[in-house]
Design a protein around this motif. Structure first.
Motif, PDB file in Angstrom:
ATOM      1  N   CYS A  70      10.384 103.595  -0.804  1.00  0.00           N
ATOM      2  CA  CYS A  70      11.819 103.293  -0.816  1.00  0.00           C
ATOM      3  C   CYS A  70      12.091 101.854  -1.195  1.00  0.00           C
ATOM      4  N   GLN A  71      11.067 101.128  -1.668  1.00  0.00           N
ATOM      5  CA  GLN A  71      11.320  99.728  -2.000  1.00  0.00           C
ATOM      6  C   GLN A  71      10.594  99.294  -3.271  1.00  0.00           C
ATOM      7  N   GLU A  72      11.146  98.287  -3.867  1.00  0.00           N
ATOM      8  CA  GLU A  72      10.493  97.628  -5.002  1.00  0.00           C
ATOM      9  C   GLU A  72      10.459  96.143  -4.697  1.00  0.00           C
ATOM     10  N   PHE A  73       9.735  95.408  -5.528  1.00  0.00           N
ATOM     11  CA  PHE A  73       9.488  93.999  -5.215  1.00  0.00           C
ATOM     12  C   PHE A  73       9.893  93.094  -6.364  1.00  0.00           C
ATOM     13  N   THR A  74      10.180  91.839  -6.008  1.00  0.00           N
ATOM     14  CA  THR A  74      10.531  90.839  -7.017  1.00  0.00           C
ATOM     15  C   THR A  74       9.786  89.551  -6.707  1.00  0.00           C
ATOM     16  N   HIS A  75       9.027  89.074  -7.680  1.00  0.00           N
ATOM     17  CA  HIS A  75       8.425  87.742  -7.534  1.00  0.00           C
ATOM     18  C   HIS A  75       9.508  86.706  -7.803  1.00  0.00           C
ATOM     19  N   TYR A  76       9.695  85.837  -6.825  1.00  0.00           N
ATOM     20  CA  TYR A  76      10.642  84.722  -6.995  1.00  0.00           C
ATOM     21  C   TYR A  76       9.788  83.497  -7.332  1.00  0.00           C
ATOM     22  N   LEU A  77       9.914  83.063  -8.590  1.00  0.00           N
ATOM     23  CA  LEU A  77       9.003  82.058  -9.146  1.00  0.00           C
ATOM     24  C   LEU A  77       9.791  80.838  -9.590  1.00  0.00           C
ATOM     25  N   TRP A  78       9.094  79.748  -9.842  1.00  0.00           N
ATOM     26  CA  TRP A  78       9.792  78.611 -10.449  1.00  0.00           C
ATOM     27  C   TRP A  78       8.897  77.879 -11.430  1.00  0.00           C
ATOM     28  N   LYS A  79       9.563  77.139 -12.288  1.00  0.00           N
ATOM     29  CA  LYS A  79       8.915  76.298 -13.295  1.00  0.00           C
ATOM     30  C   LYS A  79       9.419  74.874 -13.098  1.00  0.00           C
ATOM     31  N   GLY A  80       8.555  73.881 -13.238  1.00  0.00           N
ATOM     32  CA  GLY A  80       8.981  72.479 -13.129  1.00  0.00           C
ATOM     33  C   GLY A  80       9.226  72.087 -11.682  1.00  0.00           C
ATOM     34  N   ARG A  81      10.388  71.434 -11.440  1.00  0.00           N
ATOM     35  CA  ARG A  81      10.740  71.066 -10.054  1.00  0.00           C
ATOM     36  C   ARG A  81      11.480  72.225  -9.416  1.00  0.00           C
TER      37      ARG A  81
END
Ligand SMILES: C[S@@+](CC[C@H](N)C(=O)[O-])C[C@H]1O[C@@H](n2cnc3c(N)ncnc32)[C@H](O)[C@@H]1O
Length: 259
Positions: free
Chosen positions: A133-144
């Motif tokens: 019943c769920q899916e996932f999301t990578h919360y990522l960043w670039k730089g600062r």
């Protein structure tokens, strides 16, 4: 000289390209402030001898994993990284089977990993080993790393998936609106390199952002353009109403209706 895309359509603050993101992204004139996307990956479910419904019904799907054209995870991060500004967030969706390999690929591509977010779809996918019943999301960043707009939001967001949609993996606009509102500013440029039904673009435009989407499949591209036209014609009323309902259901107070 041949063009990097097959077709390009400008609708309000949205630009849609028909083509392969690997060819289109390097040609974009402006770097994006945010990437929010749901890449194509191999989908298998049900196991041998199991009967599933909906898009996984045996009449529609052979369980070999290719509900749509897929791209190896390792091929995605480089063009996305290069298409973003120096300091930018990226939200990359995946499912439980692909969480590890997608994270490895995006970290190898230069992104840093903040958090794994969960989308609770409510409805379940029938399969023999637990009801998914769920899916996932990578919360990522670039730089600062930039701060999100509402640090009080939980890592889990619950909202229903669109029903009987023409795109086999259409996402709710409220989910994409959450990422857009958390990690971009009014007037900012949001990129979805795997646009599908244009849910990200519609969410971005509904809340005063500009958006660029790329879609490989001609039929999806045409229907996505129609969907963006329809959302503008409606004044984004449906998107705003859904967001207000879903943000309150998820107790998100800091991200007001921004349009
Ligand atoms: C998981 S779907 C995205 C669904 C979308 N988030 C939505 O809400 O409808 C991935 C999309 O990427 C498209 N696609 C696959 N390979 C691509 C590529 N190389 N470049 C651009 N789009 C691609 C597929 O046709 C599919 O529509």
């Amino acid at each position: 000289m041949t063009s990097a895309w097959v077709a390009k359509e400008v609708i309000g603050d949205c630009i849609l390209y028909e083509g392969d993101m690997r060819a289109v992204l390097p040609e974009l004139a402006e770097k994006a402030d945010l990437c929010a996307t749901d890449p194509p990956y191999r989908l298998t479910s049900g196991g041998r001898g199991q009967t599933m419904g909906g898009k996984f019904h045996p009449d529609r799907y052979d369980n070999k994993g290719d509900l749509m054209q897929v791209l190896p995870w390792a091929k995605m991060p480089a063009p996305i990284f290069a298409a973003l500004k120096e300091d930018a967030d990226a939200y990359v969706m995946t499912n439980s089977k692909h969480v590890a390999r997608s994270q490895i690929a995006f970290e190898a591509g230069g992104f840093k990993h903040h958090e794994l977010l969960t989308w609770d779809k409510g409805a379940v996918t029938r399969q023999p080993f637990y009801l998914r019943c769920q899916e996932f999301t990578h919360y990522l960043w670039k730089g600062r790393a930039r701060h999100i707009a509402d640090g009080g939001a939980k890592t889990r967001f619950a909202c229903a998936a669109p029903k009987n949609h023409w795109h086999p993996t259409a996402k709710p606009t409220s989910l994409m609106a959450l990422y857009v509102l958390q990690s971009s500013d009014l007037g900012g440029l949001v990129l979805d390199p795997f646009a599908g039904s244009a849910a990200t673009l519609i969410a971005a435009a509904a809340f005063g952002r500009r958006a660029i989407g790329v879609e490989l499949k001609p039929r999806f591209f045409d229907l996505a353009c129609e969907a963006v036209h329809a959302a503008y014609a409606d004044g984004f009323a449906q998107v705003h109403a859904a967001w207000d309902r879903d943000r309150l259901a998820n107790n998100i107070r800091g991200l007001a209706h921004a349009a």
